[in-house]
Design a protein around this motif. Sequence first.
Motif, PDB file in Angstrom:
ATOM      1  N   SER A  26     -10.103  -7.051  -7.994  1.00  0.00           N
ATOM      2  CA  SER A  26     -10.377  -6.450  -9.272  1.00  0.00           C
ATOM      3  C   SER A  26      -9.706  -5.358  -9.964  1.00  0.00           C
ATOM      4  O   SER A  26      -9.818  -4.984 -11.069  1.00  0.00           O
ATOM      5  CB  SER A  26     -11.892  -5.567  -8.704  1.00  0.00           C
ATOM      6  OG  SER A  26     -11.770  -4.766  -7.679  1.00  0.00           O
ATOM      7  N   TYR A  27      -8.762  -4.821  -9.057  1.00  0.00           N
ATOM      8  CA  TYR A  27      -7.813  -3.556  -9.523  1.00  0.00           C
ATOM      9  C   TYR A  27      -7.342  -3.720 -11.382  1.00  0.00           C
ATOM     10  O   TYR A  27      -7.603  -3.037 -11.781  1.00  0.00           O
ATOM     11  CB  TYR A  27      -6.816  -3.425  -8.709  1.00  0.00           C
ATOM     12  CG  TYR A  27      -5.909  -2.301  -8.904  1.00  0.00           C
ATOM     13  CD1 TYR A  27      -6.103  -0.891  -8.639  1.00  0.00           C
ATOM     14  CD2 TYR A  27      -4.581  -2.299  -9.586  1.00  0.00           C
ATOM     15  CE1 TYR A  27      -5.502   0.332  -8.849  1.00  0.00           C
ATOM     16  CE2 TYR A  27      -4.114  -1.189 -10.122  1.00  0.00           C
ATOM     17  CZ  TYR A  27      -4.271  -0.001  -9.627  1.00  0.00           C
ATOM     18  OH  TYR A  27      -3.465   1.050 -10.026  1.00  0.00           O
ATOM     19  N   ASP A  28      -6.502  -4.909 -11.390  1.00  0.00           N
ATOM     20  CA  ASP A  28      -5.818  -5.026 -12.672  1.00  0.00           C
ATOM     21  C   ASP A  28      -6.589  -4.973 -13.713  1.00  0.00           C
ATOM     22  O   ASP A  28      -6.160  -4.411 -14.747  1.00  0.00           O
ATOM     23  CB  ASP A  28      -4.901  -6.105 -12.649  1.00  0.00           C
ATOM     24  CG  ASP A  28      -3.635  -6.190 -11.799  1.00  0.00           C
ATOM     25  OD1 ASP A  28      -3.288  -4.789 -11.787  1.00  0.00           O
ATOM     26  OD2 ASP A  28      -3.092  -7.353 -11.221  1.00  0.00           O
ATOM     27  N   LEU A  57       6.630   2.834  -4.026  1.00  0.00           N
ATOM     28  CA  LEU A  57       6.086   3.362  -3.236  1.00  0.00           C
ATOM     29  C   LEU A  57       4.389   3.429  -3.371  1.00  0.00           C
ATOM     30  O   LEU A  57       4.169   4.167  -4.631  1.00  0.00           O
ATOM     31  CB  LEU A  57       6.366   4.868  -2.521  1.00  0.00           C
ATOM     32  CG  LEU A  57       5.657   5.499  -1.437  1.00  0.00           C
ATOM     33  CD1 LEU A  57       5.544   4.530  -0.286  1.00  0.00           C
ATOM     34  CD2 LEU A  57       6.477   6.740  -1.247  1.00  0.00           C
ATOM     35  N   GLY A  58       3.745   2.917  -2.863  1.00  0.00           N
ATOM     36  CA  GLY A  58       2.307   2.748  -3.176  1.00  0.00           C
ATOM     37  C   GLY A  58       2.168   1.553  -4.259  1.00  0.00           C
ATOM     38  O   GLY A  58       1.626   1.910  -5.300  1.00  0.00           O
ATOM     39  N   CYS A  59       2.717   0.343  -4.282  1.00  0.00           N
ATOM     40  CA  CYS A  59       2.901  -0.519  -5.328  1.00  0.00           C
ATOM     41  C   CYS A  59       1.837  -1.130  -5.727  1.00  0.00           C
ATOM     42  O   CYS A  59       1.609  -1.777  -6.928  1.00  0.00           O
ATOM     43  CB  CYS A  59       3.955  -1.462  -4.752  1.00  0.00           C
ATOM     44  SG  CYS A  59       3.192  -2.603  -3.245  1.00  0.00           S
ATOM     45  N   VAL A  80       6.450  -0.955  -0.952  1.00  0.00           N
ATOM     46  CA  VAL A  80       5.646  -0.356   0.044  1.00  0.00           C
ATOM     47  C   VAL A  80       4.506  -0.026  -0.127  1.00  0.00           C
ATOM     48  O   VAL A  80       4.089   0.580  -1.351  1.00  0.00           O
ATOM     49  CB  VAL A  80       6.395   0.746   0.649  1.00  0.00           C
ATOM     50  CG1 VAL A  80       5.547   1.332   1.699  1.00  0.00           C
ATOM     51  CG2 VAL A  80       7.791   0.148   1.336  1.00  0.00           C
ATOM     52  N   ASP A  81       3.279  -0.572   0.544  1.00  0.00           N
ATOM     53  CA  ASP A  81       1.988  -0.002   0.267  1.00  0.00           C
ATOM     54  C   ASP A  81       1.433  -0.118   1.599  1.00  0.00           C
ATOM     55  O   ASP A  81       1.735  -0.641   2.624  1.00  0.00           O
ATOM     56  CB  ASP A  81       1.273  -1.044  -0.579  1.00  0.00           C
ATOM     57  CG  ASP A  81       0.040  -0.287  -1.241  1.00  0.00           C
ATOM     58  OD1 ASP A  81       0.128  -0.105  -2.411  1.00  0.00           O
ATOM     59  OD2 ASP A  81      -1.277  -0.131  -0.425  1.00  0.00           O
ATOM     60  N   ILE A  82       0.216   0.793   1.755  1.00  0.00           N
ATOM     61  CA  ILE A  82      -0.250   1.057   2.937  1.00  0.00           C
ATOM     62  C   ILE A  82      -1.862  -0.209   3.167  1.00  0.00           C
ATOM     63  O   ILE A  82      -2.021  -0.386   4.300  1.00  0.00           O
ATOM     64  CB  ILE A  82      -1.036   2.306   3.029  1.00  0.00           C
ATOM     65  CG1 ILE A  82      -1.415   2.872   4.566  1.00  0.00           C
ATOM     66  CG2 ILE A  82      -2.439   2.686   2.262  1.00  0.00           C
ATOM     67  CD1 ILE A  82      -1.455   4.309   4.946  1.00  0.00           C
ATOM     68  N   GLY A 102       3.419   0.005   4.752  1.00  0.00           N
ATOM     69  CA  GLY A 102       3.845   1.331   5.290  1.00  0.00           C
ATOM     70  C   GLY A 102       3.231   2.316   4.570  1.00  0.00           C
ATOM     71  O   GLY A 102       2.601   2.314   3.796  1.00  0.00           O
ATOM     72  N   ASP A 103       3.642   3.582   5.232  1.00  0.00           N
ATOM     73  CA  ASP A 103       2.730   4.857   4.906  1.00  0.00           C
ATOM     74  C   ASP A 103       3.888   5.828   4.399  1.00  0.00           C
ATOM     75  O   ASP A 103       4.936   6.061   4.726  1.00  0.00           O
ATOM     76  CB  ASP A 103       2.033   5.407   6.199  1.00  0.00           C
ATOM     77  CG  ASP A 103       1.472   6.767   5.906  1.00  0.00           C
ATOM     78  OD1 ASP A 103       1.489   7.461   4.658  1.00  0.00           O
ATOM     79  OD2 ASP A 103       0.850   7.172   6.799  1.00  0.00           O
ATOM     80  N   ALA A 104       3.341   6.288   3.280  1.00  0.00           N
ATOM     81  CA  ALA A 104       4.347   7.249   2.498  1.00  0.00           C
ATOM     82  C   ALA A 104       4.676   8.289   3.225  1.00  0.00           C
ATOM     83  O   ALA A 104       5.963   9.026   3.105  1.00  0.00           O
ATOM     84  CB  ALA A 104       3.759   7.868   1.007  1.00  0.00           C
TER      85      ALA A 104
HETATM   86  C1  LIG Z   1      -4.143   3.676  -7.730  1.00  0.00           C
HETATM   87  S1  LIG Z   1      -3.161   2.535  -6.784  1.00  0.00           S
HETATM   88  C2  LIG Z   1      -1.635   2.481  -7.707  1.00  0.00           C
HETATM   89  C3  LIG Z   1      -0.769   1.196  -7.710  1.00  0.00           C
HETATM   90  C4  LIG Z   1       0.249   1.087  -8.281  1.00  0.00           C
HETATM   91  N1  LIG Z   1       1.525   2.091  -8.267  1.00  0.00           N
HETATM   92  C5  LIG Z   1      -0.063   1.242 -10.032  1.00  0.00           C
HETATM   93  O1  LIG Z   1       0.517   2.444 -10.607  1.00  0.00           O
HETATM   94  O2  LIG Z   1      -0.703   0.324 -10.347  1.00  0.00           O
HETATM   95  C6  LIG Z   1      -2.760   3.391  -5.493  1.00  0.00           C
HETATM   96  C7  LIG Z   1      -1.982   2.428  -4.195  1.00  0.00           C
HETATM   97  O3  LIG Z   1      -1.667   3.325  -3.360  1.00  0.00           O
HETATM   98  C8  LIG Z   1      -1.782   3.115  -2.198  1.00  0.00           C
HETATM   99  N2  LIG Z   1      -1.714   4.125  -0.934  1.00  0.00           N
HETATM  100  C9  LIG Z   1      -2.681   4.885  -0.473  1.00  0.00           C
HETATM  101  N3  LIG Z   1      -2.121   5.727   0.265  1.00  0.00           N
HETATM  102  C10 LIG Z   1      -0.845   5.436   0.697  1.00  0.00           C
HETATM  103  C11 LIG Z   1       0.159   5.823   1.553  1.00  0.00           C
HETATM  104  N4  LIG Z   1      -0.086   6.938   2.540  1.00  0.00           N
HETATM  105  N5  LIG Z   1       1.418   5.243   1.789  1.00  0.00           N
HETATM  106  C12 LIG Z   1       1.696   4.155   0.886  1.00  0.00           C
HETATM  107  N6  LIG Z   1       0.803   3.643  -0.018  1.00  0.00           N
HETATM  108  C13 LIG Z   1      -0.329   4.178  -0.238  1.00  0.00           C
HETATM  109  C14 LIG Z   1      -3.050   2.046  -2.171  1.00  0.00           C
HETATM  110  O4  LIG Z   1      -2.968   1.272  -1.192  1.00  0.00           O
HETATM  111  C15 LIG Z   1      -2.947   1.635  -3.360  1.00  0.00           C
HETATM  112  O5  LIG Z   1      -2.500   0.423  -3.510  1.00  0.00           O
END
Ligand SMILES: C[S@@+](CC[C@H](N)C(=O)[O-])C[C@H]1O[C@@H](n2cnc3c(N)ncnc32)[C@H](O)[C@@H]1O
Length: 267
Positions: A26-28, A57-59, A80-82, A102-104
């Motif tokens: 649903s995100y997009d 990061l957090g793609c 990378v995304d969690i 992965g985690d930031a």
């Molecule tokens: C609001 S979305 C943004 C996605 C993308 N960057 C964008 O701008 O459309 C936030 C993303 O950050 C990821 N996220 C949250 N905490 C994280 C962490 N500790 N490490 C890596 N990714 C993380 C979430 O799973 C989610 O996919």
Amino acid sequence: MSEQAEYGGLPDKRQVAASFSRAAESYDAVAELQRSVGEQLLARLPASLQPQRWLDLGCGTGFFTRALAERYPSGEGVAVDIAEGMLRHARPQGGALHFIAGDAEALPLQGASVDLLFSSLALQWCGDFQRVLSEARRVLRPGGMMAFSSLCVGTLQELRDSWQAVDGFVHVNRFRRFEDYQQLCAGSEMQVLALQRRAETLHFADVRSLTRSLKDLGAHNLNPGRPGGLTGPARIRALIEAYETFRQPAGLPATYQVVYGVLGKPR
Ligand SMILES: C[S@@+](CC[C@H](N)C(=O)[O-])C[C@H]1O[C@@H](n2cnc3c(N)ncnc32)[C@H](O)[C@@H]1O
């Protein structure tokens, strides 16, 4: 007091990952603000930058992974995304060579392995921003750059105040103060090339469409201390009444306080 203790009470990372995984489909459709913020972050990258290896990061669904691939056709991308669910959604659409869970705060990458770390609207989910910065510094090559957007205090203030008027509970995610971003970036052993805050306001027809869109983004409240169970009709009516006091000609405002940062690792 440590930054983590002060910021404290952040949602459990497994919950964050599960919530974003559920929202992958649903995100997009509702990510209007996220698009605009990511575009503004891209515009802050120096035109001369030509990374050989970049990291998104957090793609999330990979929208900016693909934008980075287009911008740097000769570079190699890592995303990378969690949230596994987000990676499953992003991977088939390409853009990066590797999509890694992965985690930031503990990046699954070798030291000095990327020239650009790009991260849009993900780092507000990390309780320990100091650790995020030290991980960024570790994985960047000397002369490399970190460009991030995040959220700070004041975000969704109208919703927070409205809930406060109803029951005094925390119904909105907690955000770090802008001053904390300033202080932590200044102490990061990277050069702060830019750090700004900008308010962005979205408008919604009613409270239901706002809370629906937060849910579709996976960004609804996950804070510990949030009230459990169902939200009864009387409380919803009280919330609607409280939020209506903020109404503007364009609709019900939802303000986001967006932080943009560009940091350079010394050569
Ligand atoms: C609001 S979305 C943004 C996605 C993308 N960057 C964008 O701008 O459309 C936030 C993303 O950050 C990821 N996220 C949250 N905490 C994280 C962490 N500790 N490490 C890596 N990714 C993380 C979430 O799973 C989610 O996919």
